[in-house]
Design an enzyme around this catalytic site. Sequence first.
Site, PDB file in Angstrom:
ATOM      1  N   TYR A 245      -1.793  -0.448  10.181  1.00  0.00           N
ATOM      2  CA  TYR A 245      -2.301  -0.546   8.825  1.00  0.00           C
ATOM      3  C   TYR A 245      -0.433   0.041   8.628  1.00  0.00           C
ATOM      4  CZ  TYR A 245      -4.060  -0.745   4.917  1.00  0.00           C
ATOM      5  OH  TYR A 245      -3.706  -0.761   3.136  1.00  0.00           O
TER       6      TYR A 245
ATOM      7  N   SER B 155       0.997  -1.046  -0.060  1.00  0.00           N
ATOM      8  CA  SER B 155      -0.622  -0.036  -0.166  1.00  0.00           C
ATOM      9  C   SER B 155       0.750   1.271   0.234  1.00  0.00           C
ATOM     10  CB  SER B 155      -0.930   0.245   0.732  1.00  0.00           C
ATOM     11  OG  SER B 155      -1.630   1.048   1.329  1.00  0.00           O
TER      12      SER B 155
END
Length: 267
Positions: free
Chosen positions: A162, A149
Amino acid sequence: MKDTPGNGRGAEPARLRVFITGASSGIGLALAEEYLRRGAVLGLVARRGDALAAFAARLPSHSISIYPADVRDAAALSHAAAQFCAQHGGADVVIANAGVSRGALTGHGDLDTFRDVMDINYFGMIATFEPFVARMVEERRGTLVGIASVAGIRGLPGSGAYSASKSAALKYLEALRVEMRPKGVSVVTIAPGYIRTAMTEHNPYPMPFLMDADVFALKSADAIAGKKRFATFPWQMRVAGAMLHVVPRWLYDRLLEKAPRKPRAGD
């Protein structure tokens, strides 16, 4: 495991064999649908076995093997990989896609959230690749794909779990790529920006350059076919990521300290 009717690898040697985790929804499901359009044989892993079964039932003319499993369970992943390889003679592409995004804050009792996110997004990726690597190295072929990501480039406030997990994934994939290169195995890192999925639909902040999952899957499958080392979609987030990477810490802190945060579980 459930198989829809279809011929094995021996009958159709040209069909690509693709193994995908986190395939019951979002990016994983979009990738599964894209590879089916390309005529691939699929092995699909997800915790939601009912969703996998419903997907396979809609496409009885294709060869789809489903494996209800949690990527935190390395033994279950290894068993699924062994079944898939036994049926189809191996895997050409393995996509470690399973992932979660949860808001978490230090000092708020969120230690379990931090651990779960890291276990799924990072250790789950390693566990996905582990059962396939020896065979790929022996055959000097195959592609390992990690879905990372743009959020792994810098630490996003409120999303420390995250960001940390995706940063770990980025560094792991880079190390793995260099390790596998002389052994004939390709490693592809895909770093999505904002993709329209159930994971992002409740984000309480703007999501620039939001891309539909099917468009992301098409572009990602092309990048994987081309064995591209690193790809970011949408392309605008590649530019944004490069800028984030070089922004001085003092300026980054000022810009982000009041940015909207992803809600914590239960908020």
